[in-house]
Each structure stands twice: as C-alpha cells, then as structure tokens.
Design a protein around this motif. Structure first.
Motif, PDB file in Angstrom:
ATOM      1  N   SER A 169      36.714  -5.414  87.108  1.00  0.00           N
ATOM      2  CA  SER A 169      36.073  -6.725  86.954  1.00  0.00           C
ATOM      3  C   SER A 169      35.853  -7.108  85.484  1.00  0.00           C
ATOM      4  N   GLU A 170      35.963  -6.146  84.583  1.00  0.00           N
ATOM      5  CA  GLU A 170      35.835  -6.457  83.145  1.00  0.00           C
ATOM      6  C   GLU A 170      37.023  -7.273  82.655  1.00  0.00           C
ATOM      7  N   THR A 171      38.212  -6.918  83.122  1.00  0.00           N
ATOM      8  CA  THR A 171      39.426  -7.562  82.602  1.00  0.00           C
ATOM      9  C   THR A 171      40.047  -8.550  83.585  1.00  0.00           C
ATOM     10  N   PHE A 172      39.771  -8.389  84.863  1.00  0.00           N
ATOM     11  CA  PHE A 172      40.357  -9.282  85.856  1.00  0.00           C
ATOM     12  C   PHE A 172      39.253 -10.039  86.588  1.00  0.00           C
ATOM     13  N   HIS A 173      39.155 -11.340  86.309  1.00  0.00           N
ATOM     14  CA  HIS A 173      38.092 -12.158  86.903  1.00  0.00           C
ATOM     15  C   HIS A 173      38.585 -13.601  87.019  1.00  0.00           C
ATOM     16  N   ALA A 174      37.767 -14.450  87.631  1.00  0.00           N
ATOM     17  CA  ALA A 174      38.193 -15.815  87.947  1.00  0.00           C
ATOM     18  C   ALA A 174      38.588 -16.600  86.690  1.00  0.00           C
ATOM     19  N   GLU A 175      37.835 -16.477  85.629  1.00  0.00           N
ATOM     20  CA  GLU A 175      38.137 -17.231  84.420  1.00  0.00           C
ATOM     21  C   GLU A 175      39.487 -16.802  83.821  1.00  0.00           C
ATOM     22  N   VAL A 231      40.304 -14.116  93.426  1.00  0.00           N
ATOM     23  CA  VAL A 231      39.876 -12.825  92.882  1.00  0.00           C
ATOM     24  C   VAL A 231      39.109 -12.035  93.940  1.00  0.00           C
ATOM     25  N   ARG A 232      38.227 -12.735  94.647  1.00  0.00           N
ATOM     26  CA  ARG A 232      37.444 -12.055  95.686  1.00  0.00           C
ATOM     27  C   ARG A 232      38.366 -11.536  96.795  1.00  0.00           C
ATOM     28  N   ALA A 233      39.328 -12.373  97.206  1.00  0.00           N
ATOM     29  CA  ALA A 233      40.239 -11.964  98.287  1.00  0.00           C
ATOM     30  C   ALA A 233      41.099 -10.777  97.848  1.00  0.00           C
ATOM     31  N   ILE A 234      41.563 -10.795  96.610  1.00  0.00           N
ATOM     32  CA  ILE A 234      42.380  -9.681  96.096  1.00  0.00           C
ATOM     33  C   ILE A 234      41.588  -8.383  96.163  1.00  0.00           C
ATOM     34  N   ARG A 235      40.343  -8.438  95.689  1.00  0.00           N
ATOM     35  CA  ARG A 235      39.503  -7.223  95.699  1.00  0.00           C
ATOM     36  C   ARG A 235      39.267  -6.728  97.121  1.00  0.00           C
ATOM     37  N   GLU A 236      38.909  -7.688  98.002  1.00  0.00           N
ATOM     38  CA  GLU A 236      38.587  -7.298  99.382  1.00  0.00           C
ATOM     39  C   GLU A 236      39.799  -6.707 100.100  1.00  0.00           C
ATOM     40  N   VAL A 237      40.916  -7.412 100.008  1.00  0.00           N
ATOM     41  CA  VAL A 237      42.098  -6.971 100.759  1.00  0.00           C
ATOM     42  C   VAL A 237      42.577  -5.604 100.258  1.00  0.00           C
ATOM     43  N   LEU A 238      42.648  -5.441  98.936  1.00  0.00           N
ATOM     44  CA  LEU A 238      43.120  -4.156  98.397  1.00  0.00           C
ATOM     45  C   LEU A 238      42.142  -3.029  98.728  1.00  0.00           C
ATOM     46  N   SER A 239      40.840  -3.302  98.612  1.00  0.00           N
ATOM     47  CA  SER A 239      39.855  -2.254  98.910  1.00  0.00           C
ATOM     48  C   SER A 239      39.896  -1.867 100.381  1.00  0.00           C
ATOM     49  N   GLU A 240      40.003  -2.864 101.252  1.00  0.00           N
ATOM     50  CA  GLU A 240      40.062  -2.558 102.684  1.00  0.00           C
ATOM     51  C   GLU A 240      41.322  -1.762 103.020  1.00  0.00           C
TER      52      GLU A 240
END
Ligand SMILES: [Zn+2]
Length: 277
Positions: free
Chosen positions: A142-148, A206-215
């Motif tokens: 989340s430090e380098t990959f975020h919505a902005e 960004v949220r979907a990427i995190r969720e899908v990969l983590s799941e």
C-alpha cells in the motif's frame, strides 16, 4: 499460466520444504534441454552445497537467496515444483531440474512447455537486474500501490482498463484470470479507456485487486489446468471465479449471461449488466 497467487503459493510451499529439511543443497542435475533461455553457466555446480537462506516472491519470480550464489526461477506457462520423497526418483516427462536435499528427498522442477527459466541474481539488489528493473510495484504494497498512483498513471492512456492493469510496468502479477475478476468486482467494463478512470474508480480498482489476490492466495491459487502447489495440492479459487471461464453462464449476481471477447489477444470475460462503468 501461474499468476501472483499461484507463484506465492508455490513460494510458500518451497520455503516450508527447505525449512523442514534444513540441510544444504546436495547434488544438482538438470536435463540437457534449454528452457526459455539457456541454463546459466555452471548452474548445478554453483548451487550445489549452498544453504537456502530465504525464498521469496517478487512479481512472478521466485527468488532463492542462498549462502552463495542467489538465483531466480520464473515458471513461464507451465513450470512447477514437486518433492520426491524416496530418492529412487520417479522421473516424469518434462522434468528439468533435480535438487537433492537431505533425508533422501529430491526437489524437482517440471516444465511441459519450457517457457520458464533460471538465472543468477544478486538478491540484495534485484532492482538492478534486467529481469526486475522495469517492474512496477507489488499490488499488495500500500506504500507504493494506491489509488492516487493508479489515477496519475492512467491519465491520457488510450489503452483499455484491462490491458492497463495487466501492464507489469504499472503493477506486477495481475494476469488474465485475475484481471477479469478484478474488473467484475470493481464494476468496470474491461473495454473502457484507462484515461477515463475517475479517482473513485481507481479506489475501487485498488481495493478489488487487493481483495481478489488475497482471497486467491488464501485458497492456494486457481487450478484451471495443471497448477499444483509445491506440495502437490490444488488451488481452490476456481470455485470462486465470478466471470473467468464462465461465458454463456449466468452471472452469479444479476443472472444475465457472461460475455466473452478477445481484448489485446486475451480472452476476456465480463457481465454487461454488473460492469457498466
Ligand atoms: Zn451481473
């Protein structure tokens, strides 16, 4: 093709194997065939006798940090590892590397299509290596990959949103399966232009990427054809797929038919009703 969750699953399995055996690498043999590239010079000799300090994942590479020469393994399309536990190795077609470990165990790299490869690297300075210098951030960092970051980098991009999130210079590890799944979860059409993404859509992405990969990681990856973890177990995320491979089936959310189309040469699946932004 293994994507980030599958590579991470294999990485965890390999690390567990090395930690439980906890002896230096014994003899190493390889097949006479080249993989995607020729084998590094003296590969087997260099890694034999070394102790594995750590194994981690960067993008879709496995990085083996050793007491001597560090090396990487890219799995290509069909690369996989398995542990043979009784030294009387049951050789299978397409076995390419045999790493003897203690307690009569042999770790074997198999690669049917030979698009995988090995190379020596300096694990402490990966970003200087030609394999890593152009790669974007990790999607779960989340430090380098975020919505902005996504918003700024998408400005003026004419490419489709799907091709955009699969660009490894932007963010690593999102391949064809998870790109379709991520866009479904974000409610975004895969054909939409990246340059038109709103800040809100970037946040959703960004949220979907995190969720899908983590799941997917929690399920041990996705087994479509022949993916196996290093211990031999299958992944289970395929049972959770919302759109990938489900063309002409009903959308699990709204019931309309899942569509399929080739975008930039890759099969793309989406729901026309749920993905309308
Ligand atoms: Zn739907």
């Amino acid at each position: 093709m293994p994507e980030l969750p599958e590579v991470e699953t294999i990485q965890k399995g390999l690390l567990q194997i090395f930690e439980s055996i906890n002896t230096p690498i014994g003899n190493v043999h390889r097949s006479s065939q080249s993989l995607r590239f020729p084998w590094p010079r003296n590969f087997c000799k260099e890694i034999s006798g070394q102790r594995i300090v750590n194994i981690y994942r960067r993008a879709k590479y496995l990085v083996f940090e050793t007491s001597g020469q560090d090396f990487i393994c890219h799995l290509g399309m069909t690369g996989n590892w398995r542990l043979d536990e009784n030294r009387a190795i049951t050789k299978r077609p397409h076995d390419h590397l045999f790493i003897e470990l203690g307690h009569k165990k042999v770790l074997i790299y198999n690669d049917v299509r030979r698009f995988g490869f090995f190379d020596f690297v300096d694990a402490g300075h990966l970003e200087l290596s030609r394999w890593f210098s152009h790669l974007g951030p990790e999607p779960l960092d989340s430090e380098t990959f975020h919505a902005e970051y996504l918003f700024v980098n998408s400005r003026k991009k004419q490419t489709s949103v799907k091709s955009f999130i699969m660009d490894q210079r932007l963010v690593v590890g999102i391949g064809n399966i998870y790109a379709s799944e991520v866009l479904f979860r974000s409610g975004l059409r895969p054909t939409g232009k990246a340059g038109r993404l709103s800040r809100e859509s970037c946040q959703n992405l960004v949220r979907a990427i995190r969720e899908v990969l983590s799941e997917a990681m929690a399920q041990g990856g996705t087994t479509i054809k022949d993916f196996r973890a290093a211990g031999g177990s299958k992944g289970y995320f395929q049972q959770k797929l919302m759109v990938y491979g489900r063309d002409e089936q009903e959308c699990r959310v709204c019931g309309s038919g899942i569509r399929k189309k080739r975008i930039a040469g890759r099969s793309t699946f989406w729901c026309g009703r749920c993905q309308n932004r």
